[in-house]
Design a protein around this motif. Sequence first.
Motif, PDB file in Angstrom:
ATOM      1  N   GLU A   2       0.713  -1.380   0.178  1.00  0.00           N
ATOM      2  CA  GLU A   2      -0.283  -0.118  -0.012  1.00  0.00           C
ATOM      3  C   GLU A   2       0.769   1.451  -0.163  1.00  0.00           C
ATOM      4  O   GLU A   2       1.920   1.986   0.548  1.00  0.00           O
ATOM      5  CB  GLU A   2      -0.732   0.082   1.371  1.00  0.00           C
ATOM      6  CG  GLU A   2      -2.288  -0.909   0.861  1.00  0.00           C
ATOM      7  CD  GLU A   2      -2.903  -0.718   1.918  1.00  0.00           C
ATOM      8  OE1 GLU A   2      -3.077   0.357   3.071  1.00  0.00           O
ATOM      9  OE2 GLU A   2      -3.906  -2.323   2.602  1.00  0.00           O
ATOM     10  N   SER A   3       0.225   2.502  -0.456  1.00  0.00           N
ATOM     11  CA  SER A   3       0.825   3.370  -1.096  1.00  0.00           C
ATOM     12  C   SER A   3       1.348   4.120   0.774  1.00  0.00           C
ATOM     13  O   SER A   3       0.050   3.879   1.045  1.00  0.00           O
ATOM     14  CB  SER A   3       0.335   3.785  -1.518  1.00  0.00           C
ATOM     15  OG  SER A   3       0.781   5.768  -1.659  1.00  0.00           O
ATOM     16  N   ILE A   7      -2.230   8.101  -2.378  1.00  0.00           N
ATOM     17  CA  ILE A   7      -2.297   7.587  -3.893  1.00  0.00           C
ATOM     18  C   ILE A   7      -2.052   6.786  -3.858  1.00  0.00           C
ATOM     19  O   ILE A   7      -0.800   6.085  -3.075  1.00  0.00           O
ATOM     20  CB  ILE A   7      -1.373   9.007  -4.807  1.00  0.00           C
ATOM     21  CG1 ILE A   7       0.184   8.951  -4.205  1.00  0.00           C
ATOM     22  CG2 ILE A   7      -2.019  10.084  -4.622  1.00  0.00           C
ATOM     23  CD1 ILE A   7       0.682   9.641  -5.212  1.00  0.00           C
ATOM     24  N   ARG A   8      -3.023   5.824  -5.443  1.00  0.00           N
ATOM     25  CA  ARG A   8      -2.754   4.499  -5.617  1.00  0.00           C
ATOM     26  C   ARG A   8      -1.352   3.867  -6.308  1.00  0.00           C
ATOM     27  O   ARG A   8      -0.502   5.229  -6.331  1.00  0.00           O
ATOM     28  CB  ARG A   8      -3.112   5.010  -6.580  1.00  0.00           C
ATOM     29  CG  ARG A   8      -5.138   4.599  -7.038  1.00  0.00           C
ATOM     30  CD  ARG A   8      -5.497   4.154  -8.164  1.00  0.00           C
ATOM     31  NE  ARG A   8      -4.976   4.883  -9.654  1.00  0.00           N
ATOM     32  CZ  ARG A   8      -6.216   6.099 -10.048  1.00  0.00           C
ATOM     33  NH1 ARG A   8      -7.545   5.554  -9.127  1.00  0.00           N
ATOM     34  NH2 ARG A   8      -5.850   6.618 -10.431  1.00  0.00           N
ATOM     35  N   ARG A  31      -5.347  -4.820  -7.876  1.00  0.00           N
ATOM     36  CA  ARG A  31      -4.731  -4.406  -6.569  1.00  0.00           C
ATOM     37  C   ARG A  31      -5.286  -3.338  -6.135  1.00  0.00           C
ATOM     38  O   ARG A  31      -4.654  -2.652  -5.498  1.00  0.00           O
ATOM     39  CB  ARG A  31      -4.148  -5.611  -6.375  1.00  0.00           C
ATOM     40  CG  ARG A  31      -4.001  -6.875  -5.998  1.00  0.00           C
ATOM     41  CD  ARG A  31      -2.476  -7.295  -6.041  1.00  0.00           C
ATOM     42  NE  ARG A  31      -1.814  -8.635  -5.496  1.00  0.00           N
ATOM     43  CZ  ARG A  31      -3.081  -9.786  -6.073  1.00  0.00           C
ATOM     44  NH1 ARG A  31      -3.149  -9.768  -7.358  1.00  0.00           N
ATOM     45  NH2 ARG A  31      -2.336 -11.253  -5.711  1.00  0.00           N
ATOM     46  N   GLY A  32      -5.425  -2.455  -7.543  1.00  0.00           N
ATOM     47  CA  GLY A  32      -4.940  -0.569  -7.067  1.00  0.00           C
ATOM     48  C   GLY A  32      -4.011  -0.222  -7.899  1.00  0.00           C
ATOM     49  O   GLY A  32      -4.073   1.062  -7.042  1.00  0.00           O
ATOM     50  N   PHE A  33      -3.351  -0.799  -8.027  1.00  0.00           N
ATOM     51  CA  PHE A  33      -1.889  -0.453  -8.650  1.00  0.00           C
ATOM     52  C   PHE A  33      -2.098   0.689  -9.764  1.00  0.00           C
ATOM     53  O   PHE A  33      -2.631   0.026 -11.200  1.00  0.00           O
ATOM     54  CB  PHE A  33      -0.841  -0.962  -8.871  1.00  0.00           C
ATOM     55  CG  PHE A  33       0.016  -2.006  -8.246  1.00  0.00           C
ATOM     56  CD1 PHE A  33       0.998  -1.113  -7.520  1.00  0.00           C
ATOM     57  CD2 PHE A  33      -0.522  -2.489  -7.307  1.00  0.00           C
ATOM     58  CE1 PHE A  33       1.670  -1.464  -6.570  1.00  0.00           C
ATOM     59  CE2 PHE A  33       0.354  -3.293  -6.232  1.00  0.00           C
ATOM     60  CZ  PHE A  33       1.539  -2.516  -5.608  1.00  0.00           C
ATOM     61  N   ASP A  34      -2.226   1.511 -10.493  1.00  0.00           N
ATOM     62  CA  ASP A  34      -1.176   2.375 -11.890  1.00  0.00           C
ATOM     63  C   ASP A  34      -0.633   1.869 -12.031  1.00  0.00           C
ATOM     64  O   ASP A  34       0.739   1.251 -11.364  1.00  0.00           O
ATOM     65  CB  ASP A  34      -1.359   3.958 -11.106  1.00  0.00           C
ATOM     66  CG  ASP A  34      -2.444   4.420 -10.955  1.00  0.00           C
ATOM     67  OD1 ASP A  34      -3.624   4.149 -10.723  1.00  0.00           O
ATOM     68  OD2 ASP A  34      -2.205   5.526 -10.041  1.00  0.00           O
ATOM     69  N   HIS A  56     -10.981  -1.322 -14.068  1.00  0.00           N
ATOM     70  CA  HIS A  56     -10.771  -1.300 -12.484  1.00  0.00           C
ATOM     71  C   HIS A  56     -10.321   0.276 -12.781  1.00  0.00           C
ATOM     72  O   HIS A  56      -9.817   0.780 -13.979  1.00  0.00           O
ATOM     73  CB  HIS A  56      -8.876  -2.020 -12.356  1.00  0.00           C
ATOM     74  CG  HIS A  56      -9.247  -3.092 -12.381  1.00  0.00           C
ATOM     75  ND1 HIS A  56      -9.759  -3.728 -11.273  1.00  0.00           N
ATOM     76  CD2 HIS A  56      -8.909  -4.030 -12.914  1.00  0.00           C
ATOM     77  CE1 HIS A  56      -9.565  -5.094 -11.367  1.00  0.00           C
ATOM     78  NE2 HIS A  56      -9.512  -5.541 -13.042  1.00  0.00           N
ATOM     79  N   ARG A  57     -10.235   0.746 -11.304  1.00  0.00           N
ATOM     80  CA  ARG A  57     -10.819   2.545 -11.170  1.00  0.00           C
ATOM     81  C   ARG A  57      -9.112   2.243 -11.437  1.00  0.00           C
ATOM     82  O   ARG A  57      -8.191   2.915  -9.768  1.00  0.00           O
ATOM     83  CB  ARG A  57     -10.636   3.588 -10.355  1.00  0.00           C
ATOM     84  CG  ARG A  57     -12.699   3.372 -10.386  1.00  0.00           C
ATOM     85  CD  ARG A  57     -13.428   3.933  -9.271  1.00  0.00           C
ATOM     86  NE  ARG A  57     -12.609   5.242  -9.581  1.00  0.00           N
ATOM     87  CZ  ARG A  57     -12.991   6.102  -8.269  1.00  0.00           C
ATOM     88  NH1 ARG A  57     -13.640   5.686  -6.770  1.00  0.00           N
ATOM     89  NH2 ARG A  57     -12.362   7.199  -7.795  1.00  0.00           N
ATOM     90  N   VAL A  58      -7.786   2.699 -11.833  1.00  0.00           N
ATOM     91  CA  VAL A  58      -6.793   2.919 -11.970  1.00  0.00           C
ATOM     92  C   VAL A  58      -5.975   2.850 -13.517  1.00  0.00           C
ATOM     93  O   VAL A  58      -7.350   3.311 -14.133  1.00  0.00           O
ATOM     94  CB  VAL A  58      -5.739   1.341 -11.895  1.00  0.00           C
ATOM     95  CG1 VAL A  58      -5.914   0.837 -10.773  1.00  0.00           C
ATOM     96  CG2 VAL A  58      -6.271   0.352 -13.165  1.00  0.00           C
TER      97      VAL A  58
END
Length: 263
Positions: A2-3, A7-8, A31-34, A56-58
Amino acid sequence: MESQTGIRPFAIVTGASRGIGAEYARALARRGFDLLLVSRNKDRMNRLALELTGRHRVQIDSEALDLAEPEAAHRLYVAARQRRPTVNLLINNAGFGLFGEFVEMPMARIQEMLRLHVNTVVESVRLFLPGMIEQRSGAIINIASIAGFFSVPYLAEYAATKAFLITFSEALAEEVRPFRVRIQVCCPGSTETDFHVTAGFKPKNPLGTQHAAVVVDASLAALERGPTLVLVGWRGRVISWLSRCVPRTILVRAAAARMKPSG
Ligand SMILES: NC(=O)c1ccc[n+]([C@@H]2O[C@H](COP(=O)([O-])OP(=O)(O)OC[C@H]3O[C@@H](n4cnc5c(N)ncnc54)[C@H](OP(=O)(O)O)[C@@H]3O)[C@@H](O)[C@H]2O)c1
């Protein structure tokens, strides 16, 4: 992973146009990574980016780079810094096999493999590690192979470059452990990708092949607290056991008999 900033988190995946690299991209987007996807094939990466942003929202960027070129690591570093100041995860996955008698191999192809598997990986690690050490967080995954446990006639150079990646990664992992930076070396066995077509041989692993997603799951599951050297499933454990328990002369002769090109 996790950041710490809210932020992602941001990851780079090389060799992301297909195969194991594309599976890493899918798993990390979930997993939500850019992501910054890297390979030579912009169209394939754009298609993958569309697939991932549709689900996904990335944010998914791609950079067409030939990582076997001499300045590739520097270009990769600049491309990453243009997007984000901090890289949370770097996956050095791009690679290819080269099957046949060493003396018959084109010199250009040999040099391409050395630059892609050795020079560019070492230079990239040298460029990205200081930022991770400064942040006291981050991880690098180098994709080696179970071939790196053996001397493999007719895949001699490939296996040797993967052996290099194993010892290099294990040593570095210890050096950076105090800074909470993780280095993993993932060692897949035969995996269903384009790898064997590119290398010019059919998979001959008596233990069979696995799906790329199985490799990626094992690697990412081990990233936080698992071992530096990641073997995939029972096949990986069997191969590792063989490499330690059977005398090398026997192993290399058996490998030669199995791998010798027909005709
Ligand atoms: N499949 C297996 O059985 C197996 C087993 C053990 C280890 N591995 C390792 O897993 C990694 C991924 O292989 P894979 O099985 O996924 O094979 P793959 O399907 O052939 O994919 C190889 C990837 O590497 C990229 N690549 C190759 N040369 C490149 C270059 N000069 N510059 C930039 N990108 C380059 C390719 O992109 P473009 O061609 O689009 O540029 C592609 O995205 C490799 O390091 C391989 O050694 C594979």
